[in-house]
Design a protein around this motif. Sequence first.
Motif, PDB file in Angstrom:
ATOM      1  N   ARG A  72     -18.569  68.964  42.575  1.00 53.22           N
ATOM      2  CA  ARG A  72     -19.418  68.232  43.517  1.00 53.22           C
ATOM      3  C   ARG A  72     -19.712  69.042  44.769  1.00 53.22           C
ATOM      4  N   ASN A  75     -23.116  71.186  44.303  1.00 50.90           N
ATOM      5  CA  ASN A  75     -24.430  70.641  44.663  1.00 50.90           C
ATOM      6  C   ASN A  75     -24.387  69.845  45.961  1.00 50.90           C
ATOM      7  N   LEU A  77     -22.639  67.377  47.040  1.00 52.20           N
ATOM      8  CA  LEU A  77     -22.274  65.957  47.127  1.00 52.20           C
ATOM      9  C   LEU A  77     -21.007  65.819  47.967  1.00 52.20           C
ATOM     10  N   ARG A 104     -31.202  71.282  45.463  1.00 54.55           N
ATOM     11  CA  ARG A 104     -30.910  70.284  44.432  1.00 54.55           C
ATOM     12  C   ARG A 104     -32.119  70.017  43.550  1.00 54.55           C
ATOM     13  N   ARG A 105     -33.283  69.983  44.168  1.00 53.31           N
ATOM     14  CA  ARG A 105     -34.474  69.669  43.383  1.00 53.31           C
ATOM     15  C   ARG A 105     -34.858  70.799  42.454  1.00 53.31           C
ATOM     16  N   ALA A 109     -28.994  70.449  38.302  1.00 56.62           N
ATOM     17  CA  ALA A 109     -29.061  69.092  37.763  1.00 56.62           C
ATOM     18  C   ALA A 109     -27.645  68.736  37.340  1.00 56.62           C
ATOM     19  N   MET A 110     -27.350  67.441  37.321  1.00 55.82           N
ATOM     20  CA  MET A 110     -25.974  67.044  37.037  1.00 55.82           C
ATOM     21  C   MET A 110     -25.926  65.981  35.945  1.00 55.82           C
ATOM     22  N   PHE A 112     -23.213  63.160  34.335  1.00 52.24           N
ATOM     23  CA  PHE A 112     -22.014  62.481  34.825  1.00 52.24           C
ATOM     24  C   PHE A 112     -21.125  61.950  33.700  1.00 52.24           C
ATOM     25  N   ALA A 116     -24.007  57.394  34.497  1.00 58.99           N
ATOM     26  CA  ALA A 116     -24.740  57.116  35.741  1.00 58.99           C
ATOM     27  C   ALA A 116     -26.234  56.955  35.510  1.00 58.99           C
ATOM     28  N   ARG A 177     -31.993  63.838  31.196  1.00 61.06           N
ATOM     29  CA  ARG A 177     -32.361  63.740  32.608  1.00 61.06           C
ATOM     30  C   ARG A 177     -32.061  65.058  33.319  1.00 61.06           C
ATOM     31  N   GLY A 178     -30.931  65.671  32.906  1.00 62.73           N
ATOM     32  CA  GLY A 178     -30.588  66.963  33.481  1.00 62.73           C
ATOM     33  C   GLY A 178     -31.525  68.070  33.021  1.00 62.73           C
TER      34      GLY A 178
ATOM     35  N   ASP B 185     -21.595  56.136  41.451  1.00 62.13           N
ATOM     36  CA  ASP B 185     -22.114  57.269  40.678  1.00 62.13           C
ATOM     37  C   ASP B 185     -23.632  57.203  40.505  1.00 62.13           C
ATOM     38  N   LEU B 186     -24.207  56.000  40.613  1.00 62.70           N
ATOM     39  CA  LEU B 186     -25.668  55.931  40.559  1.00 62.70           C
ATOM     40  C   LEU B 186     -26.275  56.512  41.831  1.00 62.70           C
ATOM     41  N   GLU B 188     -24.810  58.751  43.648  1.00 57.37           N
ATOM     42  CA  GLU B 188     -24.581  60.195  43.522  1.00 57.37           C
ATOM     43  C   GLU B 188     -25.642  60.827  42.628  1.00 57.37           C
ATOM     44  N   ALA B 189     -25.952  60.144  41.531  1.00 54.27           N
ATOM     45  CA  ALA B 189     -26.955  60.688  40.621  1.00 54.27           C
ATOM     46  C   ALA B 189     -28.279  60.850  41.356  1.00 54.27           C
ATOM     47  N   GLU B 191     -28.744  61.229  44.530  1.00 57.30           N
ATOM     48  CA  GLU B 191     -28.628  62.319  45.500  1.00 57.30           C
ATOM     49  C   GLU B 191     -28.643  63.677  44.818  1.00 57.30           C
ATOM     50  N   SER B 192     -27.985  63.752  43.661  1.00 56.35           N
ATOM     51  CA  SER B 192     -27.844  65.058  43.022  1.00 56.35           C
ATOM     52  C   SER B 192     -29.194  65.612  42.572  1.00 56.35           C
ATOM     53  N   PHE B 193     -30.180  64.734  42.394  1.00 49.91           N
ATOM     54  CA  PHE B 193     -31.499  65.243  42.031  1.00 49.91           C
ATOM     55  C   PHE B 193     -32.358  65.527  43.262  1.00 49.91           C
ATOM     56  N   GLY B 194     -31.756  65.392  44.428  1.00 49.08           N
ATOM     57  CA  GLY B 194     -32.475  65.760  45.639  1.00 49.08           C
ATOM     58  C   GLY B 194     -33.325  64.659  46.238  1.00 49.08           C
TER      59      GLY B 194
END
Lengths: 415, 312
Positions: A72, A75, A77, A104-105, A109-110, A112, A116, A177-178, B185-186, B188-189, B191-194
Amino acid sequence: MAEKLSVRNVYKIFGGDVDTALSQLENGETKETIFAETGMTVGVQDANFTVNEGEIFVIMGLSGSGKSTLVRMLNGLIEPSSGEILIDGDDVAKADTNKLRKIRRSKLAMVFQHFALFPHKTVADNVAYGLKVKGVGRSERRERALKALGQVGLRPHADTYTSELSGGMQQRVGLARGLATESDILLMDEPFSALDPLIRRDMQGELLELQRSLQKTIIFITHDLDEALILGDRIAIMKDGRIVQTGTARQIVDEPADDYVAAFTQDIDRARVLTAETAAVEPEALRYGEATVGEALRRMEELDRNALFVTDNGKPVGVVAYRDLVADGHDREAKLADERMCTDFPTVPHGTSLRDLYGFASSGLPIGIVSDEGKLDRVVEARALFGQLATSPEEEQAAAERSGHDPAQGQAATA
Amino acid sequence: MFSPADIVTIPFGDWVNEFVRGFLVPNFRGFFQTIEVPVEFVMEWLNSFFNWVPMVVFTLVMALIAWRTAGKANAIFAIIALAFVDMIQLWGDTMTTLAMVLTAVVFCAIVGVPVGILAAGSDRFLKVIRPILDIMQTIPSFVYLVPIVMLFGVGSVPGVIATIIFALPPIIRLTNLGIRQVPEDLVEAAESFGSTRWQKLIDVQLPLAMRTIMAGLNQTLMLALSMSVIAALIGAGGLGLVVNTGLGRLDVGRATAGGVGIVIIAIILDRITQGLAERKQVHTTSLWQTLRGFFQSSSSSAKEKQLAEKAG
Ligand SMILES: Nc1ncnc2c1ncn2[C@@H]1O[C@H](COP(=O)(O)OP(=O)(O)OP(=O)(O)O)[C@@H](O)[C@H]1O
Ligand SMILES: [Mg+2]
C-alpha cells in the motif's frame, strides 16, 4: 532488464511519535519491545528491493508481517514514515496529492484480496472505473472494459451486477479492472487467498498465461509458499516488517537465508523428492507441417489445455497457445507455421525434480519432458504443478507409486 | 430551610434576554432576514402549486408514486386516505402543511447532506458538531420558538425555520454514518485508481451511503411533521393551526380531524421514503436501462457474429 520500481530504506511506523521509534529501531530494538514500550507498531522496517520491468515479484510472509503495508505504500494508500519509493524515477513517497494521483492513474493498478468491487455498478462499469476516473469517454471506456473482460473470459457477464458472480469470477472482474487501465504495474494483495483451492489454481495458471502476453510488472503478495515459488520470478520473504531474503525460487529453497525462511521451505522438500513425471500427462502433440490452426484449437478445447507442443518426428519444435491462435489471423485452415509457434519453450530431461520446474512454470507454457534422444515423452502443465503442490502427502504417495517412483526411497537419498 | 437562592440569585433569564435582544437581534437581524428569503420563496411556490393542482390529479399522482416505491397496498391506502381528508374538508390545510413540511425537508437536505459529508471526512469536525446535534435533539421543541420569534418574528416562514432546525439532526447524523459505513476497501479501490475526492464521493461513497441517507431523510421528514402543530403556535398555518384552534375552543372533533390529517400525511410519506430507501439496496434495472442494455448487447453480439464469420 529495465528497473521499474525501486524501494529504498522504507519504514512505516503506525502511531504518534515516529522519530522516537525510528531511533529505537536504529539502536537495534525489536518490533515487540517498541510496541511494549511505546505502543507504536512497526509495520515495515528498512525495506529495500527493486523490481524489473515485466517481472512478477512476489512478497511473501506470515500474517502481520507487513506485506499489505508495504504494497500500500507503493501506491501511496499508506504514506511511508521514511525512505524512497521510485517508480520510473518518480518518488511516490514525496509526491504531493496531484502528482500521486497522476502516478496512480497512469502507472499503477491494484487488485484486492476481497475483490473490492463496487456493488452498485455493473461488471463492465466496475472494470471501466479506472478509465472513468481518468476522464476517458463513455464509448471508449466500454470498449476497453469489454476488451479487458475478454482477457479474463468474462465478456458475456459485462452487464450483470457483481453480486451475481461467484468468488472466482468476482476476482476476475477485479483483475480485469486492473488490466483495463493498461498501467504498467499491477499490485496484487493476496488476490487469490479468498478463493477455493481449485479455483485458486485455475486463476494462478491463468495469471501466468496472461502475463506471457501482457508482460506487466506485477507485485504479488501471498502467504502461500507454493504460490510464491511458482508465480514469482523473484521472491522477497518478510518477517516482522523486515525483508529477510530476496531471491529466485531456487535460491529461496536451496539457500534459505535463516531458520525462518528454512522453516517456510521445509514443506517444499516433498517437491524435491517427487519428479516431474508425477505431474506429467500425455503430450498430445501436434505434428509440424500437418496440423492446422483449426485442428489445434479443437484439440485444446477437447483436452481443456491452454497450449500444446508441436513435434517434428517426435522432437519438439514449438508450442502453440490457444490465446495466440485465437488472437491472430482467423484462417483456421492454415498450417501451423513457425510464426504461430512459440519456439522458446521449456524442456527438461526425465527424472527432473518437481521443484526444478518452478522456474519454468512462470513462463505460462507447458513444460516438455524429453528423452535422451530429444523426443517429447510427456508434458507438465503449469496448472498440474499447482495441483501437485496442493495435494496431501497420502495422495502424493499414491501418485508417486503410480509413476513408478518410491518417495520413501527418494527421501532417504536426499537425507 | 436553607437554599442557595437565599444568598445569590442569578438573573439568567435577563442574561439571555440581553444576549438575544441586545446582541443578536440588532447585529444579525439582516443576516436572519436573508435566510428567510429562499425559505419563503420555496414555501410560497410549493404552497400555491399544491393548492392549484386539482385534488383528483394530486391523489392519483401520489398513488402512482406510492405504487412505484412502496407497492400496490400503499397506493390504495393513499387514494382512500386522501379522499377521506378531502371529505372532512381539510384538503387546503393539508396541502399547506405538506408545502411547509416539504420546504423544511428540502432545506434540511440542502444543509444536512453537505454537513454530514464534512463530518464523515473529518473526525475533528464531527467532534464539534456532535454535541450541537445532541442539544438540538434534546431541547424540547417549544424552546426553539422563543429565539425564533425574536429573530424572525411570527408567521409561516419562522414556523418553517423552527421546523428546519428541529428536523435537521437525523439527516446529518445518517449521512455521516452512511459514508463512514462504506467498506474501507471500496474506498481504497477508488483511491488506488487515482480518484479525486469529488470523484470518490459522487461515484462511490454517496451511492453506497444512499440507503442510510434515505433513512435519515425519512426521520427528518417525520420530525418535520411532528413539528407542524408546534410551529402553528407562532403563526404557521395548515393542519397544525386546525389542531391548535380546535384545542383552544375545546372543539375536540376539529382538533382530532386535524390530527388525523397529519397522521395520514405521515403514513403516506413514511411509506414512500422507506420504499425509496429499500429500493436503493437492490439494483432494479429501470425500463430505460433495460432497453439500452438490449440494444447494446444485440449490437455487440452482432459484431461478434461478423468476426466469427470472418474467422470461419
Ligand atoms: N492502520 C494501522 N494502524 C496500526 N497498526 C497497523 C495498521 N495497519 C497495519 N498495522 C500493523 O502493521 C503490521 C503489518 O500489518 P499488515 O496488514 O501489513 O500485515 P500483512 O502481512 O498484510 O498481514 P495479513 O497477511 O494478515 O494481511 C501488523 O502488526 C498490523 O497490526
Ligand atoms: Mg495483508
